[in-house]
Design an enzyme around this catalytic site. Structure first.
Site, PDB file in Angstrom:
ATOM      1  N   LYS A  62      46.014  50.647  28.549  1.00 44.63           N
ATOM      2  CA  LYS A  62      44.559  50.818  28.619  1.00 44.63           C
ATOM      3  C   LYS A  62      44.229  52.156  27.970  1.00 44.63           C
ATOM      4  O   LYS A  62      45.065  53.062  27.947  1.00 44.63           O
ATOM      5  CB  LYS A  62      44.110  50.842  30.089  1.00 44.63           C
ATOM      6  CG  LYS A  62      42.647  50.557  30.297  1.00 44.63           C
ATOM      7  CD  LYS A  62      42.374  49.072  30.399  1.00 44.63           C
ATOM      8  CE  LYS A  62      40.892  48.787  30.515  1.00 44.63           C
ATOM      9  NZ  LYS A  62      40.621  47.367  30.657  1.00 44.63           N
TER      10      LYS A  62
ATOM     11  N   GLY B  40      26.477  40.248  40.104  1.00 41.16           N
ATOM     12  CA  GLY B  40      26.614  40.705  38.724  1.00 41.16           C
ATOM     13  C   GLY B  40      26.565  39.539  37.763  1.00 41.16           C
ATOM     14  O   GLY B  40      27.487  38.724  37.715  1.00 41.16           O
ATOM     15  N   VAL B  41      25.450  39.437  37.023  1.00 41.07           N
ATOM     16  CA  VAL B  41      25.313  38.313  36.089  1.00 41.07           C
ATOM     17  C   VAL B  41      25.261  38.836  34.653  1.00 41.07           C
ATOM     18  O   VAL B  41      24.288  38.657  33.929  1.00 41.07           O
ATOM     19  CB  VAL B  41      24.099  37.404  36.445  1.00 41.07           C
ATOM     20  CG1 VAL B  41      24.412  36.619  37.699  1.00 41.07           C
ATOM     21  CG2 VAL B  41      22.815  38.202  36.633  1.00 41.07           C
ATOM     22  N   GLY B  42      26.337  39.516  34.275  1.00 45.17           N
ATOM     23  CA  GLY B  42      26.484  39.992  32.898  1.00 45.17           C
ATOM     24  C   GLY B  42      27.209  38.933  32.088  1.00 45.17           C
ATOM     25  O   GLY B  42      26.989  37.735  32.277  1.00 45.17           O
ATOM     26  N   HIS B  43      28.097  39.366  31.213  1.00 46.76           N
ATOM     27  CA  HIS B  43      28.788  38.424  30.328  1.00 46.76           C
ATOM     28  C   HIS B  43      29.512  37.331  31.104  1.00 46.76           C
ATOM     29  O   HIS B  43      29.206  36.151  30.955  1.00 46.76           O
ATOM     30  CB  HIS B  43      29.801  39.174  29.455  1.00 46.76           C
ATOM     31  CG  HIS B  43      29.165  40.015  28.411  1.00 46.76           C
ATOM     32  ND1 HIS B  43      28.924  41.358  28.581  1.00 46.76           N
ATOM     33  CD2 HIS B  43      28.713  39.693  27.190  1.00 46.76           C
ATOM     34  CE1 HIS B  43      28.338  41.821  27.498  1.00 46.76           C
ATOM     35  NE2 HIS B  43      28.199  40.835  26.635  1.00 46.76           N
ATOM     36  N   VAL B  44      30.453  37.732  31.949  1.00 44.33           N
ATOM     37  CA  VAL B  44      31.267  36.731  32.644  1.00 44.33           C
ATOM     38  C   VAL B  44      30.434  35.975  33.682  1.00 44.33           C
ATOM     39  O   VAL B  44      30.503  34.753  33.785  1.00 44.33           O
ATOM     40  CB  VAL B  44      32.502  37.378  33.323  1.00 44.33           C
ATOM     41  CG1 VAL B  44      33.376  36.304  33.958  1.00 44.33           C
ATOM     42  CG2 VAL B  44      33.316  38.185  32.329  1.00 44.33           C
TER      43      VAL B  44
HETATM   44  P1  NAD Z   1      29.045  43.121  32.167  1.00 49.04           P
HETATM   45  O1  NAD Z   1      28.852  44.591  32.080  1.00 49.04           O
HETATM   46  O2  NAD Z   1      28.576  42.265  31.053  1.00 49.04           O
HETATM   47  O3  NAD Z   1      28.399  42.556  33.518  1.00 49.04           O
HETATM   48  C1  NAD Z   1      28.424  43.222  34.720  1.00 49.04           C
HETATM   49  C2  NAD Z   1      27.085  42.996  35.390  1.00 49.04           C
HETATM   50  O4  NAD Z   1      27.127  43.563  36.695  1.00 49.04           O
HETATM   51  C3  NAD Z   1      25.910  43.648  34.660  1.00 49.04           C
HETATM   52  O5  NAD Z   1      24.871  42.706  34.499  1.00 49.04           O
HETATM   53  C4  NAD Z   1      25.515  44.797  35.571  1.00 49.04           C
HETATM   54  O6  NAD Z   1      24.142  45.101  35.506  1.00 49.04           O
HETATM   55  C5  NAD Z   1      25.898  44.230  36.935  1.00 49.04           C
HETATM   56  N1  NAD Z   1      26.073  45.220  37.971  1.00 49.04           N
HETATM   57  C6  NAD Z   1      26.599  46.472  37.899  1.00 49.04           C
HETATM   58  N2  NAD Z   1      26.582  47.062  39.105  1.00 49.04           N
HETATM   59  C7  NAD Z   1      26.055  46.175  39.971  1.00 49.04           C
HETATM   60  C8  NAD Z   1      25.792  46.168  41.363  1.00 49.04           C
HETATM   61  N3  NAD Z   1      26.066  47.226  42.119  1.00 49.04           N
HETATM   62  N4  NAD Z   1      25.264  45.068  41.915  1.00 49.04           N
HETATM   63  C9  NAD Z   1      24.978  43.989  41.175  1.00 49.04           C
HETATM   64  N5  NAD Z   1      25.192  43.916  39.849  1.00 49.04           N
HETATM   65  C10 NAD Z   1      25.728  44.994  39.259  1.00 49.04           C
HETATM   66  O7  NAD Z   1      30.624  42.932  32.421  1.00 49.04           O
HETATM   67  P2  NAD Z   1      31.442  41.590  32.264  1.00 49.04           P
HETATM   68  O8  NAD Z   1      32.126  41.610  30.940  1.00 49.04           O
HETATM   69  O9  NAD Z   1      30.614  40.446  32.680  1.00 49.04           O
HETATM   70  O10 NAD Z   1      32.577  41.842  33.357  1.00 49.04           O
HETATM   71  C11 NAD Z   1      32.306  41.708  34.743  1.00 49.04           C
HETATM   72  C12 NAD Z   1      33.512  42.164  35.538  1.00 49.04           C
HETATM   73  O11 NAD Z   1      34.640  41.365  35.188  1.00 49.04           O
HETATM   74  C13 NAD Z   1      33.925  43.613  35.275  1.00 49.04           C
HETATM   75  O12 NAD Z   1      34.433  44.163  36.456  1.00 49.04           O
HETATM   76  C14 NAD Z   1      35.049  43.474  34.244  1.00 49.04           C
HETATM   77  O13 NAD Z   1      35.953  44.561  34.300  1.00 49.04           O
HETATM   78  C15 NAD Z   1      35.698  42.198  34.708  1.00 49.04           C
HETATM   79  N6  NAD Z   1      36.408  41.472  33.656  1.00 49.04           N
HETATM   80  C16 NAD Z   1      35.761  41.086  32.535  1.00 49.04           C
HETATM   81  C17 NAD Z   1      36.452  40.394  31.547  1.00 49.04           C
HETATM   82  C18 NAD Z   1      35.755  39.905  30.303  1.00 49.04           C
HETATM   83  O14 NAD Z   1      36.332  39.074  29.580  1.00 49.04           O
HETATM   84  N7  NAD Z   1      34.544  40.357  30.017  1.00 49.04           N
HETATM   85  C19 NAD Z   1      37.811  40.095  31.714  1.00 49.04           C
HETATM   86  C20 NAD Z   1      38.445  40.490  32.907  1.00 49.04           C
HETATM   87  C21 NAD Z   1      37.740  41.182  33.869  1.00 49.04           C
END
Ligand code: NAD
Length: 354
Positions: A80, A180-184
């Site tokens: 990392k 958390g409704v971001g990417h994943v």
């Molecule tokens: P992202 O940043 O696109 O989405 C995260 C979401 O969580 C955002 O919408 C953010 O506003 C929200 N958030 C942050 N703090 C919050 C809180 N206290 N309460 C509610 N919502 C909150 O990230 P992502 O790519 O969707 O990843 C989500 C999680 O999955 C992360 O922990 C990441 O490390 C993990 N992850 C992601 C991947 C991937 O392929 N993107 C792979 C493995 C693990």
């Protein structure tokens, strides 16, 4: 903080500190274990409160990557990188290309990818300086955004947990709270909605809430209220450590299964606590491995179907871990960690006999 003591304790192989006065680039690359292959892990850009926090983060995250790749059966080690956001950091083309050169200096022992704070533009710039990058966009011959594959794996892990709980893996009518409704989170909700789950969401980003609400019938609660909602499944998809001393007493779910890394604030203590409460915990590093699997397939020649087929295995693997945890003293996180560590140990032995 004594860095060597920490490396010894967490069993890291190598750390690289880098600095460039011209661009304000400062960061750390940690290689935890490269027994199974080159150490792959994303680059995180973050405003750390202290250098010590940055070191702790990179050590913890790189260790997690070793176990994630190991349990997924892919041929990658764990690494990392963190870049310390600071007032002098230019974050322009020169900044990222300089970083690409530092990655290249490791000669392929570390392969980087996107993480929190970095994006496709970053990948493009560093690709100009090194070939040791994964998660490249389609037009650069890569597998693109890994989030849909991650979400697919999380969905399968959740179904496996449901199967372990009730003997049937259907999520139809199940009350699922997605934090958390971001990417994943958004891709996960597409799967859950298709299966007829009753979805509750929360986020601190209003735009993301709007996007999901426009597409699906969901109930929205505030981030503070998510832990106490009436739910069958809690899906943490925001930040780590959300399963902790404060939140566990509020959780009324039967399953925890989500995408966030390091969901248990303290692995042993909170893994045991949720188990004692009768909650099935689908280990995060096992069910969120779709993204790293996608990156691995990219390093050997990207093919979308192969990436999804490799991710399909998460279902059986999760079920096996949960079954073993149900008949043993160990919690599911411990069982999964043991499997991951054993593979690294076994392959390490064959290497030593060469
Ligand atoms: P992202 O940043 O696109 O989405 C995260 C979401 O969580 C955002 O919408 C953010 O506003 C929200 N958030 C942050 N703090 C919050 C809180 N206290 N309460 C509610 N919502 C909150 O990230 P992502 O790519 O969707 O990843 C989500 C999680 O999955 C992360 O922990 C990441 O490390 C993990 N992850 C992601 C991947 C991937 O392929 N993107 C792979 C493995 C693990």
């Amino acid at each position: 903080m004594n860095v060597f003591e920490k490396m010894e304790e967490m069993e890291h192989e190598q750390i690289m500190f880098f600095n460039d006065n011209e661009t304000g680039l400062k960061g750390i690359i940690a290689i935890h274990n490269s027994t199974l292959g080159p150490a792959l892990g994303g680059t995180r850009l973050w405003k750390y409160a202290s250098e010590e926090d940055a070191i702790k983060d990179v050590l913890r995250l790189s260790r997690g990557m070793s176990f994630k790749s190991s349990i997924s059966g892919i041929h990658l080690g764990g690494g990392k990188a963190v870049i310390i956001d600071n007032p002098k950091a230019k974050k322009d083309e020169a900044f990222w290309r300089r970083y690409g050169k530092f990655v290249d200096n490791l000669g392929g022992k570390y392969i980087t990818a996107e993480d929190v704070g970095t994006n496709t533009q970053f990948i493009e710039y560093i690709s100009l300086e090194t070939k040791h990058v994964a998660g490249k966009p389609d037009y650069l011959g890569g597998g693109g955004d890994p989030s849909p594959v991650t979400a697919y794996g999380v969905y399968l892990g959740m179904k496996a947990a449901q199967k372990q709980r009730s003997g049937n893996d259907s999520l139809q009518g199940k009350k699922i709270a997605v934090q958390g409704v971001g990417h994943v989170g958004q891709y996960l909700i597409d799967h859950l909605a298709k299966e007829g789950a009753k979805i509750t969401i929360c986020d601190i980003n209003e735009n993301n809430i709007k996007q999901v609400s426009a597409k699906h019938r969901v109930e929205v609660v505030s981030p503070e209220d998510i832990y106490g909602v009436d739910m069958d499944i809690y899906a943490p998809c925001a930040l780590g450590a959300s399963v902790n001393d404060t939140t566990i007493p509020h959780l009324k779910c039967g399953i925890i299964a989500g995408a966030a890394n390091n969901q248990l604030a303290e692995e042993k203590k909170h893994g045991d606590l949720v188990k004692a409460k009768g909650i099935i915990y689908a280990p995060d590093f096992l069910i969120n491995a779709g993204g790293v699997i996608n990156c691995y397939i990219e390093t050997v020649g990207y093919n979308r179907d192969r990436a999804y087929a490799a991710t399909d295995k998460i279902y059986e693997q999760t079920l096996a871990v949960l079954q073993e945890a149900s008949t043993s003293e160990k919690n599911s996180q411990e069982v999964a960690l043991e499997i991951a560590m054993k593979r690294i140990e076994d392959i390490g032995k064959t290497r030593r006999t060469r």
